[in-house]
Each structure stands twice: as C-alpha cells, then as structure tokens.
Scaffold this motif. Sequence first.
Motif, PDB file in Angstrom:
ATOM      1  N   LYS A  19       0.811  -1.216   0.000  1.00  0.00           N
ATOM      2  CA  LYS A  19       0.000   0.000   0.000  1.00  0.00           C
ATOM      3  C   LYS A  19       0.851   1.275   0.000  1.00  0.00           C
ATOM      4  N   PHE A  20       2.156   1.133   0.167  1.00  0.00           N
ATOM      5  CA  PHE A  20       3.048   2.293   0.174  1.00  0.00           C
ATOM      6  C   PHE A  20       3.747   2.432  -1.182  1.00  0.00           C
ATOM      7  N   THR A  21       3.931   3.689  -1.587  1.00  0.00           N
ATOM      8  CA  THR A  21       4.614   3.978  -2.846  1.00  0.00           C
ATOM      9  C   THR A  21       5.681   5.036  -2.608  1.00  0.00           C
ATOM     10  N   VAL A  22       6.866   4.803  -3.123  1.00  0.00           N
ATOM     11  CA  VAL A  22       7.964   5.774  -3.048  1.00  0.00           C
ATOM     12  C   VAL A  22       8.164   6.370  -4.439  1.00  0.00           C
ATOM     13  N   PHE A  23       8.257   7.689  -4.517  1.00  0.00           N
ATOM     14  CA  PHE A  23       8.482   8.326  -5.806  1.00  0.00           C
ATOM     15  C   PHE A  23       9.419   9.516  -5.635  1.00  0.00           C
ATOM     16  N   SER A  24      10.003   9.947  -6.730  1.00  0.00           N
ATOM     17  CA  SER A  24      10.979  11.037  -6.701  1.00  0.00           C
ATOM     18  C   SER A  24      10.325  12.345  -6.299  1.00  0.00           C
ATOM     19  N   TRP A  25      11.055  13.139  -5.496  1.00  0.00           N
ATOM     20  CA  TRP A  25      10.537  14.433  -5.057  1.00  0.00           C
ATOM     21  C   TRP A  25      10.254  15.365  -6.234  1.00  0.00           C
ATOM     22  N   SER A  26      11.001  15.203  -7.301  1.00  0.00           N
ATOM     23  CA  SER A  26      10.787  16.049  -8.487  1.00  0.00           C
ATOM     24  C   SER A  26       9.438  15.794  -9.138  1.00  0.00           C
ATOM     25  N   GLU A  27       8.762  14.701  -8.804  1.00  0.00           N
ATOM     26  CA  GLU A  27       7.447  14.365  -9.364  1.00  0.00           C
ATOM     27  C   GLU A  27       6.304  14.854  -8.486  1.00  0.00           C
ATOM     28  N   LEU A  28       6.619  15.645  -7.461  1.00  0.00           N
ATOM     29  CA  LEU A  28       5.611  16.145  -6.535  1.00  0.00           C
ATOM     30  C   LEU A  28       4.576  16.991  -7.283  1.00  0.00           C
ATOM     31  N   THR A  29       3.299  16.759  -7.018  1.00  0.00           N
ATOM     32  CA  THR A  29       2.220  17.508  -7.665  1.00  0.00           C
ATOM     33  C   THR A  29       1.691  18.585  -6.725  1.00  0.00           C
ATOM     34  N   ASP A  30       0.845  19.481  -7.274  1.00  0.00           N
ATOM     35  CA  ASP A  30       0.220  20.510  -6.452  1.00  0.00           C
ATOM     36  C   ASP A  30      -0.670  19.878  -5.381  1.00  0.00           C
ATOM     37  N   ALA A  31      -1.331  18.775  -5.731  1.00  0.00           N
ATOM     38  CA  ALA A  31      -2.162  18.082  -4.749  1.00  0.00           C
ATOM     39  C   ALA A  31      -1.305  17.531  -3.597  1.00  0.00           C
TER      40      ALA A  31
ATOM     41  N   ARG B  87       1.482  18.835  -2.525  1.00  0.00           N
ATOM     42  CA  ARG B  87       1.886  19.974  -1.714  1.00  0.00           C
ATOM     43  C   ARG B  87       0.773  20.398  -0.754  1.00  0.00           C
ATOM     44  N   GLN B  88      -0.434  20.330  -1.219  1.00  0.00           N
ATOM     45  CA  GLN B  88      -1.563  20.662  -0.354  1.00  0.00           C
ATOM     46  C   GLN B  88      -1.708  19.643   0.774  1.00  0.00           C
ATOM     47  N   GLN B  89      -1.451  18.369   0.470  1.00  0.00           N
ATOM     48  CA  GLN B  89      -1.522  17.345   1.508  1.00  0.00           C
ATOM     49  C   GLN B  89      -0.437  17.538   2.567  1.00  0.00           C
ATOM     50  N   ILE B  90       0.740  17.999   2.125  1.00  0.00           N
ATOM     51  CA  ILE B  90       1.831  18.254   3.077  1.00  0.00           C
ATOM     52  C   ILE B  90       1.413  19.301   4.097  1.00  0.00           C
ATOM     53  N   GLU B  91       0.656  20.295   3.671  1.00  0.00           N
ATOM     54  CA  GLU B  91       0.226  21.356   4.579  1.00  0.00           C
ATOM     55  C   GLU B  91      -0.705  20.839   5.670  1.00  0.00           C
ATOM     56  N   THR B  92      -1.339  19.687   5.444  1.00  0.00           N
ATOM     57  CA  THR B  92      -2.247  19.132   6.450  1.00  0.00           C
ATOM     58  C   THR B  92      -1.518  18.290   7.493  1.00  0.00           C
ATOM     59  N   LEU B  93      -0.238  17.979   7.257  1.00  0.00           N
ATOM     60  CA  LEU B  93       0.517  17.135   8.180  1.00  0.00           C
ATOM     61  C   LEU B  93       1.070  17.960   9.343  1.00  0.00           C
ATOM     62  N   ASP B  94       1.198  17.321  10.486  1.00  0.00           N
ATOM     63  CA  ASP B  94       1.737  17.972  11.690  1.00  0.00           C
ATOM     64  C   ASP B  94       3.224  17.631  11.802  1.00  0.00           C
ATOM     65  N   TYR B  95       4.073  18.509  11.312  1.00  0.00           N
ATOM     66  CA  TYR B  95       5.513  18.267  11.364  1.00  0.00           C
ATOM     67  C   TYR B  95       6.219  19.516  11.882  1.00  0.00           C
ATOM     68  N   PRO B  96       7.375  19.338  12.534  1.00  0.00           N
ATOM     69  CA  PRO B  96       8.126  20.501  13.041  1.00  0.00           C
ATOM     70  C   PRO B  96       8.607  21.382  11.888  1.00  0.00           C
ATOM     71  N   THR B  97       8.670  22.677  12.152  1.00  0.00           N
ATOM     72  CA  THR B  97       9.136  23.613  11.120  1.00  0.00           C
ATOM     73  C   THR B  97      10.534  23.248  10.622  1.00  0.00           C
ATOM     74  N   SER B  98      11.378  22.739  11.523  1.00  0.00           N
ATOM     75  CA  SER B  98      12.755  22.393  11.147  1.00  0.00           C
ATOM     76  C   SER B  98      12.809  21.237  10.146  1.00  0.00           C
ATOM     77  N   LEU B  99      11.728  20.465  10.031  1.00  0.00           N
ATOM     78  CA  LEU B  99      11.709  19.324   9.105  1.00  0.00           C
ATOM     79  C   LEU B  99      10.914  19.629   7.845  1.00  0.00           C
ATOM     80  N   SER B 100      10.674  20.905   7.596  1.00  0.00           N
ATOM     81  CA  SER B 100       9.967  21.282   6.368  1.00  0.00           C
ATOM     82  C   SER B 100      10.765  20.839   5.143  1.00  0.00           C
ATOM     83  N   PRO B 101      10.079  20.278   4.133  1.00  0.00           N
ATOM     84  CA  PRO B 101      10.801  19.836   2.930  1.00  0.00           C
ATOM     85  C   PRO B 101      11.097  20.974   1.961  1.00  0.00           C
ATOM     86  N   PHE B 102      10.580  22.158   2.243  1.00  0.00           N
ATOM     87  CA  PHE B 102      10.712  23.273   1.313  1.00  0.00           C
ATOM     88  C   PHE B 102      11.790  24.242   1.799  1.00  0.00           C
TER      89      PHE B 102
END
Length: 510
Positions: A374-386, A388-403
Amino acid sequence: MVLPGVHQPEALGLQGDDLQRLVTFPNSGGVVITKPTVKRPSMGKAPPVAGLPQASEQPKPASEIKYQRVYHLNTSNAINYDALTYPSLQKRWQVQPPKGELLGISAAVAGSLVGLAIAERIDAERAEIISFLVLPEHRSQGIGTKLLIYLERELKQNDCHQLIISYQSNKLTEVALELMLQKLQWQPPQIQGEFRQRNKWIQPSRTEMLVSDQPNAQYHPLQNLTVEKFLSYNHLSFPKIQTRWSRQQPKGQLVGLVAEVAGEKVGLVLAEILATQPQTPPEAEVISLFVLPNYRHQGIGAGLIKNLETGLTALGCGQMKLSYKSSPITSLALEPLLKRQNWRSPEVNFLLGKTTAEKLYFAPCFQKYPLPNKFTVFSWSELTDADRQQIETLDYPTSLSPFSNTPAEPLNSLALRYETQLVGWIVTHRVATDAIRYSTMFVDKKFQRLGRGISLLSQSIRRQVDSTVPYCLFAVAQENQAMLKFVHKHLEPYLMEVTNSYVAVKHLGG
C-alpha cells in the motif's frame, strides 16, 4: 698470620681478594672458608655474620625510570627497537615508508628499555604518533603517560603545534589509552570506521610570545557588501563563503571587517543581520572568521570579533550568534576566544555524521523494514500541487519542512504515499561533487513506529549507492532524541566520522 704455601710473606689489607679465613660452625659439617667483611663495624650497621641466616632484609628500593630522547631514528636503526613498537614499525614501513623526521622517547629501568614512543613529522606544524608501547610487566606505573608528556615537550621545542594519534578501538585502548589521552587533555576522538583519531594542539605559552612580535593590526569595515563583491575575499573566509552561497543565498544584510598588517589583508570576519519578530532587535550570525596561519595566536581573531561586536551594537542588533563544527582548532582557538569576550557557553545543536553510501546501506537495520504494497515511493521532483496541499495538512516541526530556497537533489530526494495520501519525505542536497547531505526526513506519526522512515531512508541511500556520488552527510538536531538514539544504536558503527555542531550566543547592548 702467614697463608699456606706462601714463602715470602706480604702484608694484605682486609679488602684483598686472596685473604680468606677458616671458620667452623656448629652442625656445618666441617670447615667453611669465608672472606672477611669489607666494612668496619664502626662505619655503619653491623655486618652480617657469614654463613648465618638473617632475621629479615630491608626491601629493595624501586628502580629509577629514566626517560631520554632516541636520536637519529630511521628505518634501518629503528628495527633494533621493533620488539618495543606497536603497531610494528617494521610491518608499517614495508607498505608505508616514513615521509618525515622520526623522533622517539624511551623509558629504561636499570639500563633495560621498557617503553618507547615514536612520532613522525607530517609537515612543519604536525606530527603523528606512529608507535607507542610499554612492556606488560611495567604497565600501570605511569610510564606511558610520562612518555607522551616528554614526547610532546620535545616536539614543542621543535616548533610542532599539533599531535595526532590513530588507533583501533578495542578493550585495551578503551581502558588504558583513551583514559590516558583524556587525562592529558587530548581532543575527543573522531570516529573513522573501527578506528579512532585524536588530536592535541600544543599551545604556545605567553612567555614564548614576545610583545615586540605582536603585529600592529588595523581593522576596516567593508562597505556595501554583496555576494559578488565578497567573492574576491573567498581566500580569507572559513567556512568558504563561495561554497556556502552556492547552496544558500544570504537572507539578510551582510557586514564585514578586514584586518590589515603593514597594508596586507591578514584576516576577515563576516556576519549576516537577520530580521526577527516585530518590535524585537535583529540578530547577527557570524558566518565566517579567518586569520592567515602566519598571523594566528596574536590576537587578530579576537580583534575582529570585538570590532564586529561594536559595529553590530551601533546598528541596533540585539545579539550575535556563531555556529561551528567541533574540531581541534575550534577547541584550541575559537572557544577560548569566545570565553574571553564573555559569550555564553556553546551548546550542542546538531550531531554530524559522514560516511560512504555503500557502507551505510549495509547496516542491518536497513534490511529489516520492506515497504508493504500500500506504500509507494516516488521522486521528489514528481511532486504535484495536490501533494503539496496534503503536506500542509501534516503535523511536522518547522525544522523538518521539505521546502527551502535551495533546490532538492533530484537523485535521491523522495516522497512516500500511503494509498493516495502523501505521508512522508526525505529531502537531500548536493553539497559537493562527491557528497550529498541528507537534510530533512519526516513520516506521519501513525507510521513512525512501523519503521516506514527507515524504509524511506534505505531507498534513498540505495539510489545514491547506484550513482557515482560516494559520500553522504547528515545532521540530527539535539532535540530530536529519537533520531539521535537511532543513530547511536544502529548507524554509528558504519560512520567514518561523528562529531557535534555547536552554537554560541552573545547578547549586545547591555
């Protein structure tokens, strides 16, 4: 008295070798021939009675240990000492002949060698201890410690500034050598696989630095600094500013000072003024401090920091901070400088590691957590706008931001999906042609205990193994205790180097 068989009598003193006496002792079985005592009773303690057992004997005094320099050592005559070398120099020189002068210190007891330390000059300022041994029956007597002290003293007199020793980690080095080096104030070990390397800087004493030798340094502010303008000072920067700005552009105003002696630029400090919260004074980060080697230990670095502090205070900055990697030179030079100028004690902010991707990949922990279907790994360069929106819903520390402002390394920056939901990432950056830094990694909390982060990291490392980039670097924040525990438990045996990053702070304006 006339001795038997002597026809021409001769006067003999009591010390004569020919003088003997005949004495009969009870139950001796006959006549015993003895020599007279050599001291008169009035000259000291009563002499022993010949042939009779004594009630007790005084213990022999401990043998004196003598230390001396072994002169004119080379590959030929050092073979005579091979039984007192560890590791064996004879074996070492079969594959690695010495490149510099050899200097040895020996320890002897009653004329017999019981210990030997040998160093090889690497260059004008550094020497490496290539052999160090005390015979087993003479250990735990302080002989090894004295050998190192005398060796350091000799090297210092020969203008050596740094000592290096490398050794394999085992029970003997843990209980003996490491404690000895710690006692003698050597730096903490740098890990290089199964080997350890420790350094010690030999500080010149104040009496060795004559006031007349102090340069008359002038400090000048650098006006209107830009990235392009500062590149002309790259040779006077540490860490190298050109390398820093190839990864990360400045975020605030740049200020700098240059130190000059007789018109020659010999030192430089650079800081970046960063905006903080509204109504809060800005803070400045010292991002480079460097003095040319021939002008060190003369107060120029301290002068640069002091003049920078004055300038930043005038600009309204509330505090200065400085981050640095732990090393022999920062322990010897930078930390005492900051202490003298009343900075707060440095605190660890990151654990730093370095190794090869191939070596790290074979750590057993990376083979234990295969990803379910059920898990899929894909390249960060293939990240879609959808995504990115899902990332905003996750609870992660600011220091671990991927951007960040620095583009992610496309080779092995990865994202993780569970069914259709993005739940994690690992973002890496190319920091050199032969090195990739593993910058941030995060997996949603409900999957963390299942080892999904380890699975993601394993796949990222595997992609680097299949590339031509050998080295990988990482930094773990001090507050990330779970990751620190993971590194110490599972990864440390596979790392070439483990050290710490520190941050020091000084408040300005009172």
